[in-house]
Design a protein around this motif. Structure first.
Motif, mmCIF file in Angstrom:
data_model
loop_
_atom_site.group_PDB
_atom_site.id
_atom_site.type_symbol
_atom_site.label_atom_id
_atom_site.label_comp_id
_atom_site.label_asym_id
_atom_site.label_seq_id
_atom_site.Cartn_x
_atom_site.Cartn_y
_atom_site.Cartn_z
ATOM 1 N N ASP A 282 -51.517 41.403 37.227
ATOM 2 C CA ASP A 282 -50.134 41.181 36.540
ATOM 3 C C ASP A 282 -50.317 41.246 35.069
ATOM 4 O O ASP A 282 -51.130 40.433 34.595
ATOM 5 N N LEU A 283 -49.795 42.210 34.457
ATOM 6 C CA LEU A 283 -49.991 42.549 32.989
ATOM 7 C C LEU A 283 -48.514 41.846 32.077
ATOM 8 O O LEU A 283 -48.059 42.407 31.253
ATOM 9 N N THR A 284 -47.851 41.298 32.857
ATOM 10 C CA THR A 284 -46.428 40.587 32.393
ATOM 11 C C THR A 284 -46.679 40.250 30.781
ATOM 12 O O THR A 284 -45.911 40.427 29.846
ATOM 13 N N ASN B 74 -38.080 44.293 29.084
ATOM 14 C CA ASN B 74 -37.649 45.627 29.271
ATOM 15 C C ASN B 74 -38.703 46.618 29.499
ATOM 16 O O ASN B 74 -38.439 47.967 29.468
ATOM 17 N N GLY B 75 -39.884 46.427 29.353
ATOM 18 C CA GLY B 75 -41.133 47.270 29.631
ATOM 19 C C GLY B 75 -41.704 47.764 28.489
ATOM 20 O O GLY B 75 -42.772 48.636 28.429
ATOM 21 N N ILE C 260 -50.946 51.733 27.234
ATOM 22 C CA ILE C 260 -49.440 52.211 27.435
ATOM 23 C C ILE C 260 -49.353 53.300 26.623
ATOM 24 O O ILE C 260 -48.227 54.149 26.964
ATOM 25 N N LEU C 261 -50.006 53.857 25.778
ATOM 26 C CA LEU C 261 -49.959 54.962 25.055
ATOM 27 C C LEU C 261 -50.345 56.330 25.654
ATOM 28 O O LEU C 261 -49.992 57.402 25.529
ATOM 29 N N ALA D 252 -40.850 58.910 29.123
ATOM 30 C CA ALA D 252 -40.606 57.649 29.372
ATOM 31 C C ALA D 252 -42.275 56.958 29.411
ATOM 32 O O ALA D 252 -42.913 57.661 29.876
ATOM 33 N N MET D 253 -42.293 55.902 28.936
ATOM 34 C CA MET D 253 -43.577 55.106 29.088
ATOM 35 C C MET D 253 -43.713 54.684 30.482
ATOM 36 O O MET D 253 -42.594 54.714 31.290
ATOM 37 N N TRP D 254 -45.163 54.677 31.053
ATOM 38 C CA TRP D 254 -45.274 54.430 32.398
ATOM 39 C C TRP D 254 -44.550 53.099 32.593
ATOM 40 O O TRP D 254 -44.348 52.732 33.924
#
Length: 215
Positions: A61-63, A69-70, A90-91, A104-106
């Motif tokens: 879990d990377l919350t 909103n991601g 994330i890049l 869109a970012m994943w």
């Protein structure tokens, strides 16, 4: 028999944490489950240390590293004084267009979004009246009886569809067939999550229909 209705898939964290390798990589952000395996497979010939870092977090879990909103969380770099993301993977993006949604970012890409983490795990008891075997099983609160049947089929009995699933009510005096499209609560198989006393789990009774062609 009513046909099951397909809907949003829900998962237990126990189901997610086993997807923790390069060949099978899931992550969670704010209860949203992302299967990043297609992106990782697409990047095998364009690998870097950031992709290794991503795989190291598979099944987790990377919350805490993202906004709801991601969008990735950032911090100010002590060396440059400029913002930098807390989670560099994330890049990373897929190379092929068929393995992503453009621009869109994943963490915001519906292509990778496969479901949600359950709001509450539920423990149930399944009683096979043919074999007299009792099986305890953890399921998602949002699961329909059909979802539970499919999970039971995968884990314990490949012929689960050859049984009629029933419940008892009114002090075990009344037997009723379960609605496959309904959840446990919608079928009257409730538990009191606010109760201070641990109650027995709801029971589902499996009656063999003598038809092994149903799988």
């Amino acid at each position: 028999m009513a046909q099951p209705i397909r809907k949003m898939r829900y998962y237990l964290m126990d189901e997610i944490c086993i997807h923790n390798k390069k060949e099978d990589c899931w992550i969670v952000i704010y209860r949203n489950v992302f299967d990043l395996t297609p992106m990782i497979k697409d990047r095998l010939d364009h690998w870097n240390c950031s992709m290794d870092y991503l795989v190291a977090h598979a099944g987790k879990d990377l919350t805490h590293l993202f906004h709801e909103n991601g969008e990735p969380r950032t911090e100010i770099s002590l060396s440059t004084g400029r913002p930098r993301v807390l989670f560099p993977p994330i890049l990373e993006v897929a190379i092929s267009e068929f393995a992503k949604t453009k621009h869109a970012m994943w963490s915001q890409d519906p292509f990778y979004h496969i479901g949600r983490v359950t709001r509450r795990p539920r423990r149930i008891r399944l009683i096979n009246t043919l074999t007299a075997k009792v099986q305890h099983m953890n399921v998602c609160d949002e699961d329909s009886i059909y979802d539970i049947q499919e999970k039971y089929k995968q884990r314990f009995n490949h012929h689960a569809g050859s049984y009629e699933w029933r419940k008892f009510s009114n002090g075990a005096k009344c037997c009723g067939v379960l609605n496959l499209n309904g959840t446990l609560d919608e079928n009257g198989l409730t538990d009191d999550e606010d109760c201070d006393v641990e109650l027995p789990p709801p029971s589902i009774w499996l009656y063999y229909t003598d038809d092994l062609t149903i799988a």
